[in-house]
Design a protein around this motif. Structure first.
Motif, short mmCIF file in Angstrom:
data_model
loop_
_atom_site.label_atom_id
_atom_site.label_comp_id
_atom_site.label_asym_id
_atom_site.label_seq_id
_atom_site.Cartn_x
_atom_site.Cartn_y
_atom_site.Cartn_z
N THR A 228 -47.48 -72.12 -9.79
CA THR A 228 -46.32 -72.81 -9.84
C THR A 228 -45.26 -72.35 -8.80
O THR A 228 -44.56 -73.54 -8.30
CB THR A 228 -45.77 -72.85 -11.31
N LYS A 229 -45.19 -71.17 -8.66
CA LYS A 229 -44.42 -70.56 -7.83
C LYS A 229 -44.47 -71.13 -6.24
O LYS A 229 -43.62 -71.52 -5.54
CB LYS A 229 -44.19 -68.94 -7.91
N GLU A 230 -45.61 -71.10 -5.89
CA GLU A 230 -45.96 -71.70 -4.56
C GLU A 230 -46.00 -73.11 -4.28
O GLU A 230 -45.42 -73.29 -3.38
CB GLU A 230 -47.37 -71.08 -4.20
N ARG A 231 -46.29 -73.86 -5.43
CA ARG A 231 -45.89 -75.21 -5.31
C ARG A 231 -44.52 -75.57 -5.32
O ARG A 231 -43.77 -76.43 -4.26
CB ARG A 231 -46.40 -75.81 -6.53
N ARG A 232 -43.50 -74.70 -5.94
CA ARG A 232 -42.04 -74.96 -5.69
C ARG A 232 -41.72 -74.66 -4.49
O ARG A 232 -40.88 -75.39 -3.82
CB ARG A 232 -41.25 -74.27 -6.88
N LYS A 233 -42.18 -73.68 -3.78
CA LYS A 233 -41.56 -73.06 -2.67
C LYS A 233 -42.23 -73.86 -1.52
O LYS A 233 -41.44 -74.37 -0.59
CB LYS A 233 -42.39 -71.88 -2.25
N GLY B 199 -42.54 -77.22 -1.86
CA GLY B 199 -41.55 -78.30 -1.94
C GLY B 199 -40.34 -78.34 -1.38
O GLY B 199 -39.50 -79.17 -0.89
N ARG B 200 -39.74 -77.08 -1.23
CA ARG B 200 -38.32 -76.97 -0.61
C ARG B 200 -38.28 -76.95 0.74
O ARG B 200 -37.31 -76.90 1.40
CB ARG B 200 -37.89 -75.32 -1.16
N THR B 201 -39.58 -76.60 1.38
CA THR B 201 -39.70 -76.44 3.03
C THR B 201 -39.32 -77.91 3.54
O THR B 201 -39.44 -78.86 3.18
CB THR B 201 -41.14 -75.99 3.59
#
Length: 57
Positions: free
Chosen positions: A42-47, A49-51
């Protein structure tokens, strides 16, 4: 991926260190590892998505 996790758990329970501890301890450890993997995913998917486009990783 879930199939791989289950297969590795069963293999470890039959042949590995998990065979030397009680089943509830093995299951609790498996649940803890699965929870950590979900948190990390979840943390990696959110990160990701922010790039912004064109930005390096």
């Amino acid at each position: 991926m879930l199939f791989l996790v289950v297969a590795l758990f069963l293999f470890g329970a039959l042949l590995g260190t998990a065979a030397h501890v009680p089943v509830p301890v093995t299951v609790a450890a498996g649940v803890a590892i699965a929870a950590w993997l979900v948190f990390f995913f979840t943390k990696e998917r959110r990160k990701a998505g922010r790039t912004t486009k064109g930005a390096g990783r």
